[in-house]
Design an enzyme around this catalytic site. Sequence first.
Site, PDB file in Angstrom:
ATOM      1  N   LYS A 113       0.800  -1.224   0.000  1.00 58.22           N
ATOM      2  CA  LYS A 113       0.000   0.000   0.000  1.00 58.22           C
ATOM      3  C   LYS A 113       0.830   1.270   0.000  1.00 58.22           C
ATOM      4  O   LYS A 113       1.992   1.278   0.391  1.00 58.22           O
ATOM      5  CB  LYS A 113      -1.000  -0.018   1.155  1.00 58.22           C
ATOM      6  N   ARG A 132      -4.103  -9.883   4.431  1.00 63.83           N
ATOM      7  CA  ARG A 132      -4.365  -9.905   2.988  1.00 63.83           C
ATOM      8  C   ARG A 132      -3.070  -9.500   2.294  1.00 63.83           C
ATOM      9  O   ARG A 132      -2.536  -8.420   2.581  1.00 63.83           O
ATOM     10  CB  ARG A 132      -5.501  -8.920   2.690  1.00 63.83           C
TER      11      ARG A 132
HETATM   12  C1  7PM Z   1      -4.483   0.473  -4.718  1.00 57.90           C
HETATM   13  C2  7PM Z   1      -4.752   0.683  -3.403  1.00 57.90           C
HETATM   14  C3  7PM Z   1      -4.755  -0.719  -5.310  1.00 57.90           C
HETATM   15  C4  7PM Z   1      -5.317  -0.304  -2.653  1.00 57.90           C
HETATM   16  C5  7PM Z   1      -5.298  -1.712  -4.570  1.00 57.90           C
HETATM   17  C6  7PM Z   1      -5.605  -1.500  -3.248  1.00 57.90           C
HETATM   18  C7  7PM Z   1      -8.246  -4.149   1.007  1.00 57.90           C
HETATM   19  C8  7PM Z   1      -9.318  -4.808   0.429  1.00 57.90           C
HETATM   20  C9  7PM Z   1      -8.215  -3.742  -1.099  1.00 57.90           C
HETATM   21  C10 7PM Z   1      -8.070  -4.221   2.422  1.00 57.90           C
HETATM   22  C11 7PM Z   1     -10.004  -5.633   2.468  1.00 57.90           C
HETATM   23  C12 7PM Z   1      -5.230  -3.763  -2.585  1.00 57.90           C
HETATM   24  C13 7PM Z   1      -6.117  -2.575  -2.391  1.00 57.90           C
HETATM   25  N1  7PM Z   1      -7.564  -3.507   0.038  1.00 57.90           N
HETATM   26  N2  7PM Z   1     -10.184  -5.550   1.136  1.00 57.90           N
HETATM   27  N3  7PM Z   1      -9.283  -4.544  -0.905  1.00 57.90           N
HETATM   28  N4  7PM Z   1      -8.978  -4.977   3.104  1.00 57.90           N
HETATM   29  N5  7PM Z   1     -10.844  -6.336   3.218  1.00 57.90           N
HETATM   30  O1  7PM Z   1      -4.174  -3.743  -1.931  1.00 57.90           O
HETATM   31  O2  7PM Z   1      -7.171  -3.635   3.032  1.00 57.90           O
HETATM   32  O3  7PM Z   1      -5.537  -4.661  -3.353  1.00 57.90           O
HETATM   33  S1  7PM Z   1      -7.792  -3.072  -2.645  1.00 57.90           S
END
Ligand code: 7PM
Length: 297
Positions: free
Chosen positions: A242, A276
């Site tokens: 992130k 995750r």
């Molecule tokens: C840019 C920023 C691209 C963030 C993708 C993301 C989470 C999630 C995501 C989380 C849960 C990624 C994120 N992040 N679902 N979906 N918790 N529950 O890293 O922190 O894929 S999208």
Amino acid sequence: MTPAARESKPVILPRSTFILMPAILRCGRFSLDLSRPLVMGVVNVTPDSFSDGGKFSSPEAAVAHARRLIEEGADIVDLGGESSRPGAAPVPVEEELARILPVVRALRDERVPLSVDTTKPEVMRRALAEGAAMVNDITALGAPGALEAVAGSDCAVCLMHMQGEPRTMQARPVYDDVVREVRQFLSARVTAAGHAGVARERIVVDPGFGFGKTVDHNLELLRHLREFAALGVPVLAGWSRKSSLGQLTGRPAQDRLAASIAAALIAVQNGASIVRAHDVAATRDALAVWQAVEKRN
Ligand code: 7PM
């Protein structure tokens, strides 16, 4: 004391406090054992951009990636559309179904549960009918009909906190007390899910790192993660690659593995049951060391 006042009292738990929490997560046909931290592997089911500017979406590529993450030791595979990315525009329901359903169909007989990262009740229903075992919703089942879409099934649900909406959430996140506000929101969503008929053993909460939070907000939430475990349901933490890790290290997304592992380990140390992650093998290795020290065996 009013319920609101009671909820706003800070929860302070020593490291050794026994918290009554289900040792399992009910997740469709699976019962996940939470006595060790689990890794949820991230699989993007989104169109890839190519140098010609065209877009090419390949369910086969997502399926192959998911199988690789399972080999690496993923305990859950999270299939995500593009809708949750900061700055991202919403994806129409037909488009999201066309991306997700072929991948769910291809993976439904794998040995780990499939989670679908969606905010749309229609996508939830269709994915669950095709064999998905978990719904991961960045809006904590806030859409009209979302609670009903999961209530009649036996899937697990991840209730995540977000301030604002993906398109604009990182513009200027503001909190009076980020830990209290996020905890109160999640507590209310756990209650709402319960009233809708979702058993506690099916619920996971997630403070939503990076979803309408500054680096300082994210760090404060990580520091106080144990207070979320005190809600009595397992905590999921997503720090992998992130942008806050970019801000802390100066590195681009593809070079954030070490920082991601550090954050995952701190999250688990502070009470997270599930992390995750994109880099499943490396995350599993780090957690194996933590687990060995923890269990003293
Ligand atoms: C840019 C920023 C691209 C963030 C993708 C993301 C989470 C999630 C995501 C989380 C849960 C990624 C994120 N992040 N679902 N979906 N918790 N529950 O890293 O922190 O894929 S999208």
